[in-house]
Design an enzyme around this catalytic site. Structure first.
Site, PDB file in Angstrom:
ATOM      1  N   SER A 187     -63.679 -12.102  17.801  1.00  0.00           N
ATOM      2  CA  SER A 187     -63.724 -12.915  18.580  1.00  0.00           C
ATOM      3  C   SER A 187     -65.560 -12.972  18.769  1.00  0.00           C
ATOM      4  O   SER A 187     -66.072 -12.829  18.381  1.00  0.00           O
ATOM      5  CB  SER A 187     -63.285 -12.925  19.814  1.00  0.00           C
ATOM      6  N   HIS A 188     -65.947 -12.066  20.546  1.00  0.00           N
ATOM      7  CA  HIS A 188     -67.708 -11.331  21.035  1.00  0.00           C
ATOM      8  C   HIS A 188     -67.892 -10.460  20.992  1.00  0.00           C
ATOM      9  O   HIS A 188     -68.383  -9.621  21.139  1.00  0.00           O
ATOM     10  CB  HIS A 188     -66.925 -11.637  22.075  1.00  0.00           C
ATOM     11  N   ASP A 352     -69.982 -18.091  21.191  1.00  0.00           N
ATOM     12  CA  ASP A 352     -69.553 -16.438  20.871  1.00  0.00           C
ATOM     13  C   ASP A 352     -69.303 -16.630  19.034  1.00  0.00           C
ATOM     14  O   ASP A 352     -69.591 -17.266  18.651  1.00  0.00           O
ATOM     15  CB  ASP A 352     -67.857 -15.869  21.568  1.00  0.00           C
ATOM     16  N   ASP A 354     -66.325 -16.302  17.465  1.00  0.00           N
ATOM     17  CA  ASP A 354     -65.473 -17.533  17.065  1.00  0.00           C
ATOM     18  C   ASP A 354     -65.880 -19.102  17.765  1.00  0.00           C
ATOM     19  O   ASP A 354     -64.553 -19.652  17.851  1.00  0.00           O
ATOM     20  CB  ASP A 354     -64.155 -16.870  16.812  1.00  0.00           C
ATOM     21  N   ASP A 356     -65.129 -19.942  21.077  1.00  0.00           N
ATOM     22  CA  ASP A 356     -63.991 -20.647  21.732  1.00  0.00           C
ATOM     23  C   ASP A 356     -64.766 -19.967  23.375  1.00  0.00           C
ATOM     24  O   ASP A 356     -63.836 -20.782  24.333  1.00  0.00           O
ATOM     25  CB  ASP A 356     -62.835 -19.843  22.594  1.00  0.00           C
ATOM     26  N   ARG A 357     -65.930 -19.340  24.003  1.00  0.00           N
ATOM     27  CA  ARG A 357     -66.731 -19.058  25.125  1.00  0.00           C
ATOM     28  C   ARG A 357     -68.020 -19.944  24.822  1.00  0.00           C
ATOM     29  O   ARG A 357     -68.075 -20.374  23.960  1.00  0.00           O
ATOM     30  CB  ARG A 357     -66.883 -17.654  25.010  1.00  0.00           C
ATOM     31  N   LYS A 452     -59.837 -22.046  23.948  1.00  0.00           N
ATOM     32  CA  LYS A 452     -60.769 -21.992  25.177  1.00  0.00           C
ATOM     33  C   LYS A 452     -61.834 -22.465  24.710  1.00  0.00           C
ATOM     34  O   LYS A 452     -61.206 -22.255  22.292  1.00  0.00           O
ATOM     35  CB  LYS A 452     -61.411 -21.489  25.952  1.00  0.00           C
TER      36      LYS A 452
END
Length: 629
Positions: A187-188, A352, A354, A356-357, A452
């Site tokens: 992720s982030h 971010d 991947d 999703d943010r 998300k």
């Protein structure tokens, strides 16, 4: 039939050497990749890494390895032993890259996953595989493909170069009616040889696997004894097309196509284009050298008419350009500097690692994630065709501010407060009771998928701005991001909100602090005084899922005061090392004359109270937060 040869792997802090000896798949050869600090372009580049060994060093064979043959597909059975520390967190399994590169570490987890699923969920089934493009993804993809084939999967769809954003994986699972999918991402969190890597599994609805499955995976990692590995060559990830290996096939797909089709169904692209192509409107999208760099040009430039120079850090890199791909005011500093310059663009956004943010900015104006989801919900029906009949319901994570609650109340919509973790929204969506939801951690989305979705949030904001300005003639003052937010505050009141992150704290001290707070709330009662604040409620958040009845406990220590102010403490499960202590502070302000205060000024009494009550410095040794949002 016995194999011959063995495999060894050597790791050093400075370089990774991969060596495979002669076996059933190929003649012996070696692969070397140094962990130099250079950035590695992934997609829009001619660079294609040298062929990865057909048997990754992350899995080690022995001389006792045997294989069976089924419909022309040879399957090696690799002996293995359990490895400690493979418990899946809220967003999959995340560790440092070098941990995943240890012998059989990733292979054990992938095999444990298949051991945990009912056979009908993967035998002769269709699965999806993609990731954020970070270091080690391509090597991991080859291993996952072979273990999937070895366990009887019929077909696997893989993003070109291993690239698929997390929202795109969810979209493809749903569109192609796949049985599930693997997402390779931390992720982030930072990427590169010295940093983070992660893996998670999403189910047939496109949502992250429920705790019932992740608990089984962990249990099976403690008893695993063998890995099933198909004896097939490495797959060429660089070309779209289908490769067949007996009864198993791999299809390489373009990472953007299915996702873009879905976005065009959800939004009115002609409306958005009427805004983006205006000469008096400028936008900047910061992909942070992460996966949305693969999506930014096809969507914002090619489809919506934005200028090429509106895309910042748009080339995906395996180490994210030495950056931390977390779209907040601290780590997305390139975008913040642009937006707060004297003649900054009208609209700015970042996503971010991947995809999703998201973070949303106006000119010299920051939109908190809590306000963002509330404003999207309040404006969705008139601005976004997907919601033309109105949202079915709204939901937020418990630490997220109550701004969305007020929208739900005014629109007379069902409202849900859930623990942190997107999977809790999925059940509500599948039950048809939830349309729009969000988390204060820069996550916003809807029931178009079960994750998300960063780009979705950006398109939602552009839709709202475009709708508000659709009748504006050239030269007329446009309704700005700040105008929209302040109008919302006038209608609903302002929820001042801030989050303090203390990253990579010593786990022992962090846990001691949370245990201290749990003991404190057990002795607290309504009416207790905390400085100028009077306690209404103190608890450790517990959630009972209204759909399946599952219960989640210990989801965050809450202090709720009689004026609606809240202080929340929790440990984050999204990092790969140590513990991240998060403190959330919120205060509602209905008085319009007080809406223009700086959040840190407005919240200072509560912030000071939070630090005093928690004894954070005593337990963690930290005097300053790593990130303040």
């Amino acid at each position: 039939m016995a194999t011959t040869g063995a495999a060894t792997s050597l790791l050093s802090p400075l370089s990774l050497h991969r060596l495979t000896a002669t076996g059933t798949t190929s003649a012996s050869f070696s692969f070397l990749r140094t962990s130099s600090p250079s950035s590695f372009p992934l997609l829009f580049s001619s660079r294609i890494p040298s062929k990865i060994p057909s048997e990754s060093s992350a899995i080690k064979a022995s001389s006792s390895t045997t294989f069976t043959e089924s419909q022309d597909l040879k399957v090696n059975t690799i002996p293995t032993k359990p490895i400690e520390g493979q418990k899946t967190g809220t967003s999959g399994l995340r560790k440092k890259v070098k941990v995943f590169m240890q012998e059989n570490y990733l292979a054990n987890w992938i095999q444990a996953l298949f051991n945990s699923l009912p056979p009908e969920d993967y035998k002769n089934a269709l699965l999806v595989l993609g990731g954020d493009g970070r270091y080690f993804n391509k090597e991991a993809a080859q291993l996952i493909i072979k273990i999937a084939a070895g366990n009887g999967v019929g077909k696997i769809l893989v993003g070109k170069e291993g690239i698929l954003s997390t929202p795109a994986v969810s979209a493809i699972i749903r569109k192609r009616k796949a049985n599930g999918g693997f997402i390779m991402s931390a992720s982030h969190n930072p990427g590169g040889p010295e940093y983070d890597w992660g893996i998670k599994f999403n189910y047939s609805s496109g949502q992250p696997a429920p705790e019932s499955i992740t608990d089984k995976i962990y249990g099976n990692t403690l008893s695993i004894s063998e890995i099933k590995l198909a004896d097939i060559p490495d797959v060429d990830l660089s070309s779209v097309g289908v490769s067949k290996y007996g009864n198993f096939s791999v299809e390489i797909v373009h990472p953007v196509s299915d996702y873009l089709d879905l976005m065009e169904e959800v939004f009115d692209f002609s409306l958005i284009k009427s805004l983006v192509s205006r000469p008096d409107f400028r936008l900047t999208f910061d992909a942070m050298h992460a996966v949305t760099g693969a999506y930014a040009n096809p969507i914002f430039v090619d489809k919506l008419g934005a200028s090429q120079d509106s895309i910042c850090n748009g080339v995906p890199l395996e180490d994210f350009g030495h950056g931390h791909p977390d779209p907040n005011l601290t780590y997305a500093k390139d975008l913040v500097n642009i937006m707060y310059s004297d003649n900054g663009p009208d609209f700015g956004a970042a996503s971010d690692g991947d995809g999703d943010r998201n973070m949303i900015l106006g000119r010299q104006f920051f939109v908190t994630p809590s306000d963002s989801v509330a404003i999207i919900a309040a404006n969705a029906q008139e601005s976004i065709p997907y919601f033309k009949s109105g949202p079915k319901g709204l939901a937020r994570s418990m630490p997220t501010s109550g701004a969305l609650d007020r929208v739900a109340e005014k629109l007379n919509l069902p409202f849900f407060e859930v623990p942190t973790g997107w999977k809790f929204f999925g059940n509500l969506m599948d039950a048809g009771t939830l349309s729009i939801c969000g988390e204060e951690s820069f996550g916003t989305g809807s029931d178009h998928i079960r994750e998300k979705d960063g780009i979705w949030a950006v398109l939602a904001w552009l839709s709202i701005i475009a709708y508000r300005n659709k009748n504006k003639k050239p030269g007329e003052k446009l309704v700005s991001v700040a105008d929209i937010v302040k109008e919302h505050w006038t209608t609903y009141g302002r929820n001042y909100f801030s989050r303090y992150d203390y990253e990579e704290c010593e786990l022992e001290g962090a846990n001691e602090m949370i245990n201290y707070l749990r003991d404190l709330i057990s002795k607290s009662k309504q009416g207790d005084k905390y400085g100028d604040y009077t306690l209404q409620l103190a608890d450790d958040f517990k959630y009972t899922d209204p759909v399946d009845g599952s219960v989640s406990t210990k989801q965050g220590v809450r202090f709720v005061f009689t004026d609606g102010s809240r202080i929340i403490f929790r440990l984050s499960g999204t990092g790969s090392a140590g513990a991240t202590v998060r403190i959330y502070i919120e205060q509602f302000e209905p008085d319009v004359s007080k809406h223009d205060l700086d959040a840190q000024v407005a919240l200072k009494p509560l912030i000071d109270l939070a630090l005093t009550v928690s004894k954070l410095k005593d337990f963690t040794g930290r005097e300053k937060a790593t990130v303040i949002t």
